[in-house]
Design an enzyme around this catalytic site. Structure first.
Site, PDB file in Angstrom:
ATOM      1  N   HIS A 226       0.868  -1.189   0.000  1.00  0.00           N
ATOM      2  CA  HIS A 226       0.000   0.000   0.000  1.00  0.00           C
ATOM      3  C   HIS A 226       0.902   1.236   0.000  1.00  0.00           C
ATOM      4  O   HIS A 226       1.649   1.455  -0.945  1.00  0.00           O
ATOM      5  CB  HIS A 226      -0.922  -0.102   1.225  1.00  0.00           C
ATOM      6  CG  HIS A 226      -2.039   0.892   1.294  1.00  0.00           C
ATOM      7  ND1 HIS A 226      -2.377   1.744   0.281  1.00  0.00           N
ATOM      8  CD2 HIS A 226      -2.903   1.177   2.311  1.00  0.00           C
ATOM      9  CE1 HIS A 226      -3.406   2.498   0.644  1.00  0.00           C
ATOM     10  NE2 HIS A 226      -3.743   2.174   1.882  1.00  0.00           N
ATOM     11  N   HIS A 265      -2.433  -2.523  -9.452  1.00  0.00           N
ATOM     12  CA  HIS A 265      -3.428  -1.925  -8.557  1.00  0.00           C
ATOM     13  C   HIS A 265      -4.647  -2.823  -8.503  1.00  0.00           C
ATOM     14  O   HIS A 265      -4.998  -3.439  -9.514  1.00  0.00           O
ATOM     15  CB  HIS A 265      -3.829  -0.530  -9.058  1.00  0.00           C
ATOM     16  CG  HIS A 265      -4.443   0.305  -7.991  1.00  0.00           C
ATOM     17  ND1 HIS A 265      -5.784   0.258  -7.718  1.00  0.00           N
ATOM     18  CD2 HIS A 265      -3.892   1.161  -7.115  1.00  0.00           C
ATOM     19  CE1 HIS A 265      -6.032   1.081  -6.718  1.00  0.00           C
ATOM     20  NE2 HIS A 265      -4.909   1.638  -6.317  1.00  0.00           N
ATOM     21  N   ASP A 322       2.615   5.463  -6.786  1.00  0.00           N
ATOM     22  CA  ASP A 322       3.824   5.325  -5.984  1.00  0.00           C
ATOM     23  C   ASP A 322       5.086   5.186  -6.813  1.00  0.00           C
ATOM     24  O   ASP A 322       6.182   5.354  -6.305  1.00  0.00           O
ATOM     25  CB  ASP A 322       3.699   4.109  -5.050  1.00  0.00           C
ATOM     26  CG  ASP A 322       2.741   4.397  -3.916  1.00  0.00           C
ATOM     27  OD1 ASP A 322       2.645   5.571  -3.525  1.00  0.00           O
ATOM     28  OD2 ASP A 322       2.086   3.459  -3.442  1.00  0.00           O
TER      29      ASP A 322
HETATM   30  N1  CMC Z   1       4.955  -6.605 -10.272  1.00  0.00           N
HETATM   31  C1  CMC Z   1       4.888  -7.819 -10.846  1.00  0.00           C
HETATM   32  N2  CMC Z   1       3.772  -8.572 -10.868  1.00  0.00           N
HETATM   33  C2  CMC Z   1       2.687  -8.044 -10.302  1.00  0.00           C
HETATM   34  C3  CMC Z   1       2.676  -6.793  -9.698  1.00  0.00           C
HETATM   35  C4  CMC Z   1       3.871  -6.067  -9.700  1.00  0.00           C
HETATM   36  N3  CMC Z   1       3.929  -4.849  -9.120  1.00  0.00           N
HETATM   37  N4  CMC Z   1       1.454  -6.532  -9.206  1.00  0.00           N
HETATM   38  C5  CMC Z   1       0.713  -7.615  -9.495  1.00  0.00           C
HETATM   39  N5  CMC Z   1       1.453  -8.520 -10.140  1.00  0.00           N
HETATM   40  C6  CMC Z   1       1.006  -9.837 -10.619  1.00  0.00           C
HETATM   41  C7  CMC Z   1       0.962 -10.814  -9.447  1.00  0.00           C
HETATM   42  O1  CMC Z   1       2.199 -11.447  -9.258  1.00  0.00           O
HETATM   43  C8  CMC Z   1      -0.162 -11.731  -9.859  1.00  0.00           C
HETATM   44  O2  CMC Z   1       0.364 -12.582 -10.848  1.00  0.00           O
HETATM   45  P1  CMC Z   1      -0.199 -14.088 -10.992  1.00  0.00           P
HETATM   46  O3  CMC Z   1      -1.636 -13.946 -11.406  1.00  0.00           O
HETATM   47  O4  CMC Z   1       0.670 -14.666 -12.060  1.00  0.00           O
HETATM   48  O5  CMC Z   1      -0.019 -14.731  -9.657  1.00  0.00           O
HETATM   49  C9  CMC Z   1      -1.147 -10.791 -10.549  1.00  0.00           C
HETATM   50  O6  CMC Z   1      -0.357  -9.717 -11.049  1.00  0.00           O
HETATM   51  C10 CMC Z   1      -2.223 -10.265  -9.626  1.00  0.00           C
HETATM   52  O7  CMC Z   1      -1.560  -9.635  -8.517  1.00  0.00           O
HETATM   53  P2  CMC Z   1      -2.166  -9.567  -7.064  1.00  0.00           P
HETATM   54  O8  CMC Z   1      -1.100  -9.124  -6.124  1.00  0.00           O
HETATM   55  O9  CMC Z   1      -2.862 -10.859  -6.742  1.00  0.00           O
HETATM   56  O10 CMC Z   1      -3.279  -8.468  -7.289  1.00  0.00           O
HETATM   57  P3  CMC Z   1      -3.961  -7.582  -6.180  1.00  0.00           P
HETATM   58  O11 CMC Z   1      -5.106  -6.914  -6.797  1.00  0.00           O
HETATM   59  O12 CMC Z   1      -4.201  -8.387  -4.962  1.00  0.00           O
HETATM   60  O13 CMC Z   1      -2.782  -6.570  -5.833  1.00  0.00           O
HETATM   61  C11 CMC Z   1      -1.325  -4.809  -5.520  1.00  0.00           C
HETATM   62  C12 CMC Z   1      -2.716  -5.246  -6.059  1.00  0.00           C
HETATM   63  C13 CMC Z   1      -1.239  -3.279  -5.535  1.00  0.00           C
HETATM   64  C14 CMC Z   1      -1.154  -5.299  -4.089  1.00  0.00           C
HETATM   65  C15 CMC Z   1      -0.227  -5.427  -6.419  1.00  0.00           C
HETATM   66  O14 CMC Z   1      -0.363  -4.983  -7.743  1.00  0.00           O
HETATM   67  C16 CMC Z   1       1.166  -5.134  -5.899  1.00  0.00           C
HETATM   68  O15 CMC Z   1       1.644  -5.826  -4.991  1.00  0.00           O
HETATM   69  N6  CMC Z   1       1.833  -4.069  -6.431  1.00  0.00           N
HETATM   70  C17 CMC Z   1       3.118  -3.675  -5.907  1.00  0.00           C
HETATM   71  C18 CMC Z   1       2.909  -2.815  -4.666  1.00  0.00           C
HETATM   72  C19 CMC Z   1       2.390  -1.437  -4.985  1.00  0.00           C
HETATM   73  O16 CMC Z   1       2.879  -0.783  -5.895  1.00  0.00           O
HETATM   74  N7  CMC Z   1       1.429  -0.962  -4.182  1.00  0.00           N
HETATM   75  C20 CMC Z   1       0.885   0.378  -4.305  1.00  0.00           C
HETATM   76  C21 CMC Z   1      -0.546   0.375  -4.759  1.00  0.00           C
HETATM   77  S1  CMC Z   1      -1.092   1.992  -5.309  1.00  0.00           S
HETATM   78  C22 CMC Z   1      -0.959   3.007  -3.946  1.00  0.00           C
HETATM   79  C23 CMC Z   1      -2.010   2.745  -2.963  1.00  0.00           C
HETATM   80  O17 CMC Z   1      -3.161   3.170  -3.145  1.00  0.00           O
HETATM   81  O18 CMC Z   1      -1.669   2.149  -1.936  1.00  0.00           O
END
Ligand code: CMC
Length: 385
Positions: A226, A265, A322
């Site tokens: 986050h 996201h 971010d």
């Molecule tokens: N880099 C590489 N792969 C990614 C990333 C990333 N940043 N984000 C998602 N994926 C892949 C993930 O590995 C998964 O792949 P698979 O289906 O093969 O297992 C798929 O995309 C779905 O990801 P998820 O983590 O299950 O999706 P989510 O909706 O639960 O997560 C998230 C959203 C923001 C937690 C995630 O994209 C992430 O961890 N991003 C990096 C951290 C980040 O930048 N966070 C800031 C969010 S924006 C600011 C805020 O409002 O907080």
């Protein structure tokens, strides 16, 4: 009995679940649009300022000139911190993560507010203004102490962002820098039912007071999935070192199933509109006289291109706010560990706006978990196990 009998559909991470109605913010994840109280974020970033945006979020409408002056005066008046809070920041700033120090400081504020446990709407509005104003002072003071310098008292003649930079650096800031920081505050101010806002609402839905509720939000915001992603993204850029290394770094990370911080996201499946705004500042850093700034901007822009190529269209993973924030903060002289505290100080406006709205028709937040363990086990006394 089959434990899976009648198993309900599980919405992991509460993905896709609506739990309430709100008129604070609309995130359109398909079109990449964001609105605070109906106003597009681009309009607010271009034409408004954080103080006015905080008013808009809290009161649900743009202020008249007179209302804005009164609100701005209140915000300026509320900047000062209790001496004990300053002392506590001084005691822990060098050892604890700034978000831990800030979470504690925010929590401590309740002890110095005579209205802390007055839950009337008017008192909650006054507390919100206090929290929005003081949280910026707290974030700046943490940065100040971490660089080993003495506390700087707020200056009521300065705008919200100018005062932040002044309390951090001890010098009257450049107007252009302050304007950029003000836009950073504006684009971080609110984002619907994100994890930290939900954390605030979970705490507040028990009728815990506003200070307790936003302290819960502080804890939730800290994580790298986050708010902590901005600091993590900058650390990654520094690890990459130069734009030439970006491709190898990103490909190795993706091959190792590592997440690239600042991408992806839960709601946006296209370009985050806030990232687009922040990116526009980053482009100007390409011609900065400072090598570090040029270098970070080059790395960020090459990583963006690679990630869009590798995962953008294929998986809907695009840069989020971010990713570009770090290089912009660095150009303003803000150290990496203060990024998430700034995010918190800005998001305080959204947290309070949501909490005040939710309390109007409060319902305890209490989802269900599906029990998949065993039942009716025989208890074996410890000496016989
Ligand atoms: N880099 C590489 N792969 C990614 C990333 C990333 N940043 N984000 C998602 N994926 C892949 C993930 O590995 C998964 O792949 P698979 O289906 O093969 O297992 C798929 O995309 C779905 O990801 P998820 O983590 O299950 O999706 P989510 O909706 O639960 O997560 C998230 C959203 C923001 C937690 C995630 O994209 C992430 O961890 N991003 C990096 C951290 C980040 O930048 N966070 C800031 C969010 S924006 C600011 C805020 O409002 O907080």
């Amino acid at each position: 009995m089959d434990i899976n009998e009648g198993k309900p559909e599980i919405h992991a991470g509460l993905e896709g679940i609506y739990f309430t109605e709100s008129s604070v913010c609309k995130v359109d994840g398909q079109q990449g649009r964001l609105y605070y109280r109906g106003y597009p974020i681009e309009t607010l970033a271009n034409s408004s300022n954080f103080t006015e945006v905080a008013y808009l979020l809290l009161y649900g409408k743009l202020p008249t000139g007179q209302e804005l002056d009164a609100f701005d005066a209140q915000m300026r008046e509320e900047r000062s911190l209790p001496g004990e809070v300053i002392a506590e920041i001084g005691r822990t700033a060098a050892r604890a993560h700034p978000m831990d120090t800030m979470r504690t400081a925010i929590s401590m504020l309740s002890a110095y507010d005579a209205e802390a446990y007055n839950d009337s709407p008017d008192a909650n509005m006054r507390k919100s203004i206090r929290l929005i104003s003081k949280s910026a002072s707290i974030a700046a003071t943490i940065g100040r102490y971490r660089s080993g310098k003495l506390y700087v008292a707020p200056d009521a003649s300065l705008s919200h962002a100018e005062n932040f930079l002044y309390m951090l650096s001890g010098e009257k800031p450049d107007k252009v820098d302050a304007r950029i920081l003000d836009v950073m505050f504006t684009v971080h101010a609110e984002h619907s039912s994100n994890a930290s806002t939900f954390g605030v609402l979970v705490a507040g839905s028990t009728l815990a007071d506003l200070y307790s509720s936003v302290t819960a939000g502080m804890a939730v915001l800290k994580g790298p999935l986050h708010g902590g992603a901005d600091e993590a993204a900058l650390r990654m850029m520094r690890e990459i070192g130069s734009a030439d290394n970006t491709e190898r770094y990103i490909d190795d990370a993706l091959a190792g199933k590592k997440k690239i911080m600042g991408f992806g996201h839960r709601v946006y499946k296209t370009y985050d509109p806030r990232a687009r705004i922040v990116r526009s500042y980053l482009e100007s850093l390409l011609s900065s006289p400072y090598e570090e700034q040029r270098n970070l901007a080059q790395i960020a822009l090459s990583a963006e291109k690679l990630m869009i190529d590798r995962l953008g269209k294929a998986k809907g993973i695009w840069p989020n706010i971010d990713f570009f924030a770090g290089p912009v903060y660095v150009s303003l002289g803000i150290p990496a560990e203060v990024f998430t505290p700034i995010f918190a100080a800005a998001r305080m406006a959204g947290w309070c706006a949501h909490m005040l709205e939710y309390w109007k028709s409060n319902k305890l937040l209490r989802p269900l978990e599906y029990y998949s363990g065993q039942l009716d086990l025989d208890y074996v006394p410890v000496e016989k196990r």
